[in-house]
Design a protein around this motif. Structure first.
Motif, PDB file in Angstrom:
ATOM      1  N   ARG A 113       0.839  -1.191   0.000  1.00 53.98           N
ATOM      2  CA  ARG A 113       0.000   0.000   0.000  1.00 53.98           C
ATOM      3  C   ARG A 113       0.881   1.251   0.000  1.00 53.98           C
ATOM      4  NH1 ARG A 113      -0.163   2.029   5.217  1.00 53.98           N
ATOM      5  NH2 ARG A 113       0.553   0.618   6.866  1.00 53.98           N
ATOM      6  N   ALA A 114       0.323   2.356  -0.443  1.00 50.58           N
ATOM      7  CA  ALA A 114       1.049   3.627  -0.431  1.00 50.58           C
ATOM      8  C   ALA A 114       1.311   4.054   1.008  1.00 50.58           C
ATOM      9  CB  ALA A 114       0.242   4.691  -1.166  1.00 50.58           C
ATOM     10  N   ARG A 115       2.485   4.646   1.237  1.00 45.88           N
ATOM     11  CA  ARG A 115       2.852   5.059   2.589  1.00 45.88           C
ATOM     12  C   ARG A 115       3.424   6.478   2.551  1.00 45.88           C
ATOM     13  NH1 ARG A 115       6.889   0.693   4.904  1.00 45.88           N
ATOM     14  NH2 ARG A 115       7.978   1.258   2.977  1.00 45.88           N
ATOM     15  N   VAL A 116       3.387   7.152   3.690  1.00 44.14           N
ATOM     16  CA  VAL A 116       3.929   8.505   3.819  1.00 44.14           C
ATOM     17  C   VAL A 116       4.876   8.535   5.010  1.00 44.14           C
ATOM     18  CG1 VAL A 116       3.408  10.940   4.258  1.00 44.14           C
ATOM     19  CG2 VAL A 116       1.897   9.581   2.793  1.00 44.14           C
ATOM     20  N   MET A 117       6.064   9.090   4.803  1.00 35.68           N
ATOM     21  CA  MET A 117       7.034   9.231   5.879  1.00 35.68           C
ATOM     22  C   MET A 117       7.174  10.698   6.242  1.00 35.68           C
ATOM     23  SD  MET A 117      11.073   8.174   6.084  1.00 35.68           S
ATOM     24  CE  MET A 117      11.608   9.439   4.924  1.00 35.68           C
ATOM     25  N   GLY A 168      18.798   9.126  11.060  1.00 36.71           N
ATOM     26  CA  GLY A 168      17.435   8.958  10.573  1.00 36.71           C
ATOM     27  C   GLY A 168      16.403   9.812  11.266  1.00 36.71           C
ATOM     28  N   CYS A 169      16.840  10.706  12.164  1.00 39.22           N
ATOM     29  CA  CYS A 169      15.856  11.520  12.903  1.00 39.22           C
ATOM     30  C   CYS A 169      15.408  12.745  12.111  1.00 39.22           C
ATOM     31  CB  CYS A 169      16.420  11.943  14.255  1.00 39.22           C
ATOM     32  SG  CYS A 169      17.720  13.201  14.158  1.00 39.22           S
ATOM     33  N   LEU A 183      12.804  11.113  15.379  1.00 35.62           N
ATOM     34  CA  LEU A 183      11.855  10.744  14.332  1.00 35.62           C
ATOM     35  C   LEU A 183      11.118  11.956  13.765  1.00 35.62           C
ATOM     36  CD1 LEU A 183      10.421   7.355  15.652  1.00 35.62           C
ATOM     37  CD2 LEU A 183      11.930   7.728  13.705  1.00 35.62           C
ATOM     38  N   GLY A 184      11.888  12.961  13.394  1.00 33.73           N
ATOM     39  CA  GLY A 184      11.339  14.111  12.686  1.00 33.73           C
ATOM     40  C   GLY A 184      10.873  15.261  13.544  1.00 33.73           C
ATOM     41  N   ARG A 185      10.679  15.032  14.845  1.00 34.89           N
ATOM     42  CA  ARG A 185      10.196  16.080  15.732  1.00 34.89           C
ATOM     43  C   ARG A 185      11.304  16.591  16.648  1.00 34.89           C
ATOM     44  NH1 ARG A 185       4.856  17.182  16.590  1.00 34.89           N
ATOM     45  NH2 ARG A 185       3.327  15.856  15.561  1.00 34.89           N
ATOM     46  N   VAL A 186      11.198  17.854  17.047  1.00 34.44           N
ATOM     47  CA  VAL A 186      12.040  18.382  18.113  1.00 34.44           C
ATOM     48  C   VAL A 186      11.394  17.989  19.435  1.00 34.44           C
ATOM     49  CG1 VAL A 186      12.918  20.462  19.236  1.00 34.44           C
ATOM     50  CG2 VAL A 186      12.922  20.301  16.745  1.00 34.44           C
ATOM     51  N   SER A 234       9.041   2.483  12.888  1.00 37.73           N
ATOM     52  CA  SER A 234       9.237   2.816  11.481  1.00 37.73           C
ATOM     53  C   SER A 234       8.710   4.218  11.217  1.00 37.73           C
ATOM     54  CB  SER A 234       8.506   1.824  10.583  1.00 37.73           C
ATOM     55  OG  SER A 234       8.444   2.299   9.252  1.00 37.73           O
ATOM     56  N   PRO A 235       9.490   5.074  10.539  1.00 41.35           N
ATOM     57  CA  PRO A 235       8.982   6.428  10.225  1.00 41.35           C
ATOM     58  C   PRO A 235       7.798   6.399   9.267  1.00 41.35           C
ATOM     59  CG  PRO A 235      11.066   5.997   9.095  1.00 41.35           C
ATOM     60  CD  PRO A 235      10.852   4.854  10.033  1.00 41.35           C
TER      61      PRO A 235
END
Length: 317
Positions: A23-27, A50-51, A229-232, A275-276
């Protein structure tokens, strides 16, 4: 204090298209990041691989386009600029890349690599090209005699100095440093950091310093942003402050102390990094956090400041 760079609610999503068997996914590589970088200051951005640190660096220079959010540099709205306008503006905001071996075209001599920004911007140096090359190489502690050398003829530390010289060629006011010492020996790392400190004092530069080495960031930077994981998840206005987020405390505790008397045994983190592409609800760190509660697993904590020290945690230390 004048804010040279203002970042608000900056996000970047990467999509993975679906297919017959998936399926389509969004990171969410960068997720709702906001901060101010005052003129003449150094802000460090730390976190595990990877953060989203390097993605954030490229978003700020619009080397990749943000999905949402705003960027202002010296009062100018970067997202409103055309590609041609951004090219001109990047003369004032330059980047030093992590890998000096791939950052310089192997077909270019050191002199041509240093002069490349002038070619890209269609500018001419004040004096002759040879004089400008000598000046820039001397500025970063290199012998001007290396101007005719090719990248394979110089060391990694010398390549990184060439990268810094190239970044300084057009006299920018902001440097984004994407792990500039990560691929270098420890002794060479110290030399590069010393050089960056001297250049900051001499030229009045502002730095955004990306690194995974928290001890180096605490030494070199004025403020720290901790990403997960992308957030501060924490913003420390002073590098001497104690961590209030459990993840930041784990990073600080894992820093190696060369003095045996200062070493300590710490409990390793349990669990796996999510998983992101499939972040759980609530706090992304909850499955690895010893203090996590049911609230942490259902509600995402907001980055809230108290006395300038911001932390995104339902149960701060």
């Amino acid at each position: 204090m004048t804010h040279q760079l203002e970042v608000r609610n900056l996000s970047k999503q990467f999509s993975s298209p679906g297919g017959p068997f998936r399926r389509a996914r969004v990171m969410h590589a960068v997720n709702d990041v906001s901060f101010d970088l005052p003129k003449g200051r150094v802000i460090g951005v730390v976190g595990e691989s990877g953060c989203g640190k390097s993605t954030l660096a490229r978003l700020i220079l619009r080397l990749i386009e943000p999905t949402t959010g705003t960027l202002h540099f010296e009062g100018q709205d970067l997202r409103a600029k055309s590609a041609a306008e951004m090219r001109r503006l990047r003369a004032d905001m330059q980047m030093v890349f992590q890998d000096p071996y791939s950052a310089i075209d192997p077909r270019y001599t050191v002199a041509r690599a240093v002069m490349e920004p002038f070619e890209v911007q269609g500018r001419k140096p004040q004096g002759s090209a040879a004089e400008e090359v000598d000046k820039l190489l001397s500025m970063v502690g290199l012998n001007p005699g290396l101007a005719g050398s090719y990248p394979h003829q110089i060391s990694g530390g010398q390549k990184q100095r060439v990268g810094i010289a190239r970044a300084l060629a057009l006299r920018p006011s902001l440097l984004v440093l994407d792990e500039p010492t990560a691929s270098l020996d420890v002794s060479v790392q110290a030399q590069i950091i010393s050089l960056l400190e001297q250049l900051r004092d001499d030229l009045g530069l502002t730095y955004l310093f990306i690194s995974h080495d928290l001890s180096l960031v605490r030494y070199f930077c004025d403020e720290i942003l901790v990403m997960y994981l992308g957030r501060v998840v924490e913003a420390l206005p002073d590098t001497g402050l104690a961590a209030r987020h459990p993840y930041t405390k784990t990073l600080m505790d894992s820093t190696f102390a060369p003095d045996p008397a200062q070493r300590r045994v710490i409990a390793p983190l349990e669990g796996e990094v999510p998983s992101p592409f499939n972040l759980p609800p609530g706090c992304a760190f909850a499955d690895r956090c010893p203090q996590a509660s049911d609230l942490c697993r259902t509600q995402t904590p907001e980055l809230a400041a108290r006395d300038g020290h911001a932390v995104a945690c339902h149960h701060p230390l």
